[in-house]
Design a protein around this motif. Structure first.
Motif, PDB file in Angstrom:
ATOM      1  N   GLU A 104       0.823  -1.203   0.000  1.00 22.41           N
ATOM      2  CA  GLU A 104       0.000   0.000   0.000  1.00 22.41           C
ATOM      3  C   GLU A 104       0.866   1.264   0.000  1.00 22.41           C
ATOM      4  O   GLU A 104       1.995   1.266   0.499  1.00 22.41           O
ATOM      5  N   GLY A 105       0.306   2.324  -0.561  1.00 23.14           N
ATOM      6  CA  GLY A 105       0.940   3.624  -0.484  1.00 23.14           C
ATOM      7  C   GLY A 105       2.200   3.795  -1.305  1.00 23.14           C
ATOM      8  O   GLY A 105       3.059   4.614  -0.968  1.00 23.14           O
ATOM      9  N   LYS A 106       2.347   3.019  -2.374  1.00 26.21           N
ATOM     10  CA  LYS A 106       3.541   3.105  -3.212  1.00 26.21           C
ATOM     11  C   LYS A 106       3.169   3.539  -4.623  1.00 26.21           C
ATOM     12  O   LYS A 106       2.098   3.222  -5.129  1.00 26.21           O
ATOM     13  N   GLN A 107       4.092   4.268  -5.245  1.00 24.37           N
ATOM     14  CA  GLN A 107       3.977   4.601  -6.656  1.00 24.37           C
ATOM     15  C   GLN A 107       5.304   4.295  -7.334  1.00 24.37           C
ATOM     16  O   GLN A 107       6.355   4.576  -6.778  1.00 24.37           O
ATOM     17  N   PHE A 108       5.236   3.704  -8.517  1.00 20.46           N
ATOM     18  CA  PHE A 108       6.444   3.344  -9.253  1.00 20.46           C
ATOM     19  C   PHE A 108       6.337   3.857 -10.681  1.00 20.46           C
ATOM     20  O   PHE A 108       5.392   3.534 -11.394  1.00 20.46           O
ATOM     21  N   ASP A 109       7.328   4.650 -11.081  1.00 23.34           N
ATOM     22  CA  ASP A 109       7.357   5.135 -12.457  1.00 23.34           C
ATOM     23  C   ASP A 109       7.577   3.990 -13.433  1.00 23.34           C
ATOM     24  O   ASP A 109       6.965   3.940 -14.497  1.00 23.34           O
ATOM     25  N   VAL A 110       8.502   3.091 -13.055  1.00 22.45           N
ATOM     26  CA  VAL A 110       8.907   2.003 -13.940  1.00 22.45           C
ATOM     27  C   VAL A 110       8.893   0.689 -13.165  1.00 22.45           C
ATOM     28  O   VAL A 110       9.303   0.643 -11.997  1.00 22.45           O
ATOM     29  N   VAL A 111       8.443  -0.375 -13.814  1.00 22.48           N
ATOM     30  CA  VAL A 111       8.468  -1.719 -13.224  1.00 22.48           C
ATOM     31  C   VAL A 111       9.211  -2.654 -14.174  1.00 22.48           C
ATOM     32  O   VAL A 111       8.953  -2.650 -15.384  1.00 22.48           O
ATOM     33  N   LEU A 112      10.126  -3.435 -13.617  1.00 22.48           N
ATOM     34  CA  LEU A 112      10.816  -4.487 -14.368  1.00 22.48           C
ATOM     35  C   LEU A 112      10.391  -5.832 -13.803  1.00 22.48           C
ATOM     36  O   LEU A 112      10.523  -6.078 -12.599  1.00 22.48           O
ATOM     37  N   LEU A 135      -4.041  -8.847 -16.407  1.00 19.72           N
ATOM     38  CA  LEU A 135      -4.442  -8.519 -15.037  1.00 19.72           C
ATOM     39  C   LEU A 135      -3.293  -7.866 -14.279  1.00 19.72           C
ATOM     40  O   LEU A 135      -3.495  -6.885 -13.542  1.00 19.72           O
ATOM     41  N   LEU A 136      -2.079  -8.389 -14.453  1.00 19.09           N
ATOM     42  CA  LEU A 136      -0.912  -7.835 -13.777  1.00 19.09           C
ATOM     43  C   LEU A 136      -0.635  -6.408 -14.249  1.00 19.09           C
ATOM     44  O   LEU A 136      -0.355  -5.514 -13.438  1.00 19.09           O
ATOM     45  N   THR A 137      -0.728  -6.191 -15.534  1.00 19.28           N
ATOM     46  CA  THR A 137      -0.503  -4.853 -16.091  1.00 19.28           C
ATOM     47  C   THR A 137      -1.524  -3.862 -15.561  1.00 19.28           C
ATOM     48  O   THR A 137      -1.182  -2.737 -15.154  1.00 19.28           O
ATOM     49  N   GLN A 138      -2.792  -4.246 -15.562  1.00 24.10           N
ATOM     50  CA  GLN A 138      -3.838  -3.367 -15.051  1.00 24.10           C
ATOM     51  C   GLN A 138      -3.614  -3.059 -13.577  1.00 24.10           C
ATOM     52  O   GLN A 138      -3.836  -1.918 -13.128  1.00 24.10           O
ATOM     53  N   GLN A 139      -3.176  -4.051 -12.813  1.00 20.33           N
ATOM     54  CA  GLN A 139      -2.912  -3.837 -11.393  1.00 20.33           C
ATOM     55  C   GLN A 139      -1.783  -2.838 -11.183  1.00 20.33           C
ATOM     56  O   GLN A 139      -1.891  -1.919 -10.351  1.00 20.33           O
ATOM     57  N   PHE A 144      -0.323   1.266  -8.597  1.00 23.68           N
ATOM     58  CA  PHE A 144       0.954   1.950  -8.394  1.00 23.68           C
ATOM     59  C   PHE A 144       1.181   3.101  -9.373  1.00 23.68           C
ATOM     60  O   PHE A 144       2.255   3.700  -9.371  1.00 23.68           O
ATOM     61  N   HIS A 145       0.198   3.384 -10.229  1.00 26.82           N
ATOM     62  CA  HIS A 145       0.293   4.486 -11.193  1.00 26.82           C
ATOM     63  C   HIS A 145       1.540   4.367 -12.070  1.00 26.82           C
ATOM     64  O   HIS A 145       2.187   5.365 -12.402  1.00 26.82           O
ATOM     65  N   THR A 146       1.872   3.148 -12.420  1.00 31.27           N
ATOM     66  CA  THR A 146       3.076   2.878 -13.205  1.00 31.27           C
ATOM     67  C   THR A 146       2.914   3.370 -14.640  1.00 31.27           C
ATOM     68  O   THR A 146       1.889   3.132 -15.282  1.00 31.27           O
ATOM     69  N   LYS A 147       3.945   4.036 -15.132  1.00 30.07           N
ATOM     70  CA  LYS A 147       3.905   4.586 -16.488  1.00 30.07           C
ATOM     71  C   LYS A 147       4.496   3.622 -17.518  1.00 30.07           C
ATOM     72  O   LYS A 147       4.100   3.636 -18.679  1.00 30.07           O
ATOM     73  N   ARG A 148       5.460   2.810 -17.093  1.00 33.51           N
ATOM     74  CA  ARG A 148       6.121   1.913 -18.050  1.00 33.51           C
ATOM     75  C   ARG A 148       6.408   0.579 -17.374  1.00 33.51           C
ATOM     76  O   ARG A 148       6.978   0.529 -16.282  1.00 33.51           O
ATOM     77  N   GLU A 183       5.302 -11.679 -26.448  1.00 36.20           N
ATOM     78  CA  GLU A 183       5.590 -10.707 -27.509  1.00 36.20           C
ATOM     79  C   GLU A 183       4.296 -10.130 -28.091  1.00 36.20           C
ATOM     80  O   GLU A 183       4.201  -8.929 -28.360  1.00 36.20           O
ATOM     81  N   GLU A 184       3.301 -10.995 -28.275  1.00 37.19           N
ATOM     82  CA  GLU A 184       2.017 -10.531 -28.793  1.00 37.19           C
ATOM     83  C   GLU A 184       1.369  -9.556 -27.812  1.00 37.19           C
ATOM     84  O   GLU A 184       0.849  -8.504 -28.205  1.00 37.19           O
ATOM     85  N   PHE A 185       1.419  -9.905 -26.530  1.00 43.67           N
ATOM     86  CA  PHE A 185       0.812  -9.053 -25.507  1.00 43.67           C
ATOM     87  C   PHE A 185       1.489  -7.686 -25.454  1.00 43.67           C
ATOM     88  O   PHE A 185       0.822  -6.649 -25.438  1.00 43.67           O
ATOM     89  N   VAL A 186       2.807  -7.683 -25.415  1.00 40.79           N
ATOM     90  CA  VAL A 186       3.551  -6.422 -25.345  1.00 40.79           C
ATOM     91  C   VAL A 186       3.272  -5.569 -26.580  1.00 40.79           C
ATOM     92  O   VAL A 186       3.127  -4.341 -26.491  1.00 40.79           O
ATOM     93  N   GLY A 187       3.184  -6.212 -27.738  1.00 40.03           N
ATOM     94  CA  GLY A 187       2.922  -5.485 -28.972  1.00 40.03           C
ATOM     95  C   GLY A 187       1.573  -4.774 -28.988  1.00 40.03           C
ATOM     96  O   GLY A 187       1.391  -3.794 -29.709  1.00 40.03           O
ATOM     97  N   LEU A 188       0.642  -5.279 -28.181  1.00 49.44           N
ATOM     98  CA  LEU A 188      -0.700  -4.695 -28.146  1.00 49.44           C
ATOM     99  C   LEU A 188      -0.892  -3.710 -26.994  1.00 49.44           C
ATOM    100  O   LEU A 188      -1.972  -3.121 -26.866  1.00 49.44           O
ATOM    101  N   ASN A 189       0.141  -3.528 -26.165  1.00 54.77           N
ATOM    102  CA  ASN A 189       0.028  -2.659 -25.001  1.00 54.77           C
ATOM    103  C   ASN A 189       1.132  -1.608 -25.026  1.00 54.77           C
ATOM    104  O   ASN A 189       2.315  -1.924 -24.812  1.00 54.77           O
ATOM    105  N   LYS A 190       0.738  -0.364 -25.258  1.00 57.19           N
ATOM    106  CA  LYS A 190       1.718   0.702 -25.444  1.00 57.19           C
ATOM    107  C   LYS A 190       2.523   0.999 -24.183  1.00 57.19           C
ATOM    108  O   LYS A 190       3.638   1.514 -24.264  1.00 57.19           O
ATOM    109  N   ALA A 191       1.982   0.690 -23.026  1.00 59.46           N
ATOM    110  CA  ALA A 191       2.687   0.962 -21.776  1.00 59.46           C
ATOM    111  C   ALA A 191       3.744  -0.092 -21.458  1.00 59.46           C
ATOM    112  O   ALA A 191       4.495   0.063 -20.490  1.00 59.46           O
ATOM    113  N   CYS A 192       3.813  -1.148 -22.262  1.00 59.31           N
ATOM    114  CA  CYS A 192       4.704  -2.275 -21.969  1.00 59.31           C
ATOM    115  C   CYS A 192       5.865  -2.345 -22.945  1.00 59.31           C
ATOM    116  O   CYS A 192       5.760  -1.936 -24.097  1.00 59.31           O
TER     117      CYS A 192
END
Length: 240
Positions: A104-112, A135-139, A144-148, A183-192
């Motif tokens: 709780e209470g965390k924000q991350f600009d980038v997640v690896l 589901l993981l990407t949406q979470q 965490f308001h993740t941008k990338r 690869e297919e998933f990442v190609g369809l998601n601009k944030a990934c």
């Protein structure tokens, strides 16, 4: 059809080999060291490294020698990096989703992310895994308001020394199928984005000589270094 029949015929042997590998495999601990901190100077950057045993640094003694150590050292050359590590041996994608809900209470600009090997080892189908990635990407974006979000490709399990054939071949085929879904998933998601190290591993003779950790299943320090440096380079390029 032929491939399906081959798998049916091999199923008893694959099951026995799986039990054998679990019995004889060397169980290495997760790397020691801090799992959060701040490093460097410059513009603020918050980073989460999350996933499975590879993210947790299994195969080396300390986090400084592992993925999180190398990526934060590189990013700190340009940024003031506030970082956290959420990883545990055995984590599947659904395990990681559950663990992240407790933060709780965390924000991350980038997640690896380092995830997928334990999903390959499970009965999960690659298309089902793609749904879990969503589901993981949406979470990550909502909680965490993740941008990338950067995914790491599933490693080439057909090269894991611990695994006997034909189990090694079978899991290699599974890993390739999961990577196609990724690869297919990442190609369809601009944030990934996708970090694929297979080319570097095949072309670098020194890396091939260094091999893997002594359990024949996890990265060695040279592999962690290549991974961390490559990930940091791609993250900084995208931020610039």
């Amino acid at each position: 059809m032929f491939r399906y029949m081959v798998l049916v015929c091999l199923a008893p042997l694959l099951a026995l080999q799986g039990l054998y590998v679990r019995r004889i495999s060397l169980v290495l601990p997760e790397a020691n060291g801090e799992r959060c901190g701040t490093l460097g100077e410059g513009a603020a950057l918050s980073l989460l490294v999350a996933g499975d045993s590879a993210a947790a640094g299994v195969g080396v003694d300390h986090q400084d020698q592992a993925l999180v150590g190398y990526i934060t050292q590189e990013l700190a050359k340009q940024y003031c990096v506030t970082w956290s590590l959420v990883a545990q041996s055995g984590n599947t994608t659904t395990d990681l989703i559950e663990k992240l809900t407790k933060i709780e209470g965390k924000q991350f600009d980038v997640v690896l992310l380092s995830i997928g090997v334990n999903d390959v080892l499970s009965p999960l189908r690659s298309q089902q895994w793609q749904e879990q990635l969503q589901l993981l990407t949406q979470q990550l974006q909502s909680q965490f308001h993740t941008k990338r979000i950067w995914f790491t490709s599933v490693p080439p399990m057909e090269n894991f020394p611990l695994l006997p054939h034909p189990l090694r071949w079978f899991l290699g085929q599974r890993a390739q199928a999961f990577n196609r879904s990724l690869e297919e998933f990442v190609g369809l998601n601009k944030a990934c984005g996708l970090i694929n190290l297979s080319g570097a591993l095949h072309q670098d003779d020194d890396l091939q000589k260094a091999g893997m950790a002594k359990d024949g299943f996890h990265p060695s320090e040279p592999l962690y270094k290549v991974w961390g440096v490559a990930a940091a380079s791609m993250i900084m390029k995208q931020l610039d």
